[in-house]
Write an enzyme that holds these catalytic residues in place. Sequence first.
Site, short mmCIF file in Angstrom:
data_model
loop_
_atom_site.label_atom_id
_atom_site.label_comp_id
_atom_site.label_asym_id
_atom_site.label_seq_id
_atom_site.Cartn_x
_atom_site.Cartn_y
_atom_site.Cartn_z
CB ALA A 129 -1.05 -0.07 1.15
CB CYS A 130 2.28 3.67 -2.07
SG CYS A 130 1.67 3.43 -3.79
CB ALA A 131 0.70 8.15 -1.63
CB ALA A 136 -2.83 4.20 1.95
CB THR A 166 3.58 0.47 -4.90
OG1 THR A 166 3.59 1.68 -4.00
CG2 THR A 166 4.08 -0.80 -3.84
#
Length: 102
Positions: free
Chosen positions: A9-11, A41, A16
């Site tokens: 999970a990223c912004a 996220a 990613t």
Amino acid sequence: MAETTIMLACAAGMSTSLLVSKMQKAAEAKGVDAKIFAIPASDIDNKMASEHPDVLLLGPQVRYMEAQVKGRVSIPVAVINMQDYGMMNGDKVLTSALDMLD
């Protein structure tokens, strides 16, 4: 060994996705049966329910969420090493995810 599901999970889920493909290549090279995918996220709770991942890795840009997420989920959670993330080192990130399951 059963398939391992690794959720990143990223912004926004974009940066990613490159790391996901590198992790998948590393998994194939090691003979690891893994389902690896990236999400924003904001989707963590929805995807926990639908995908049932074995481990959750947070991108360095959302590391501030780590304690909050750990309080909500019952699987191992870690922040991806900043250097491995920056270098898109799929092999090292995959290894650290698998080590969390041992």
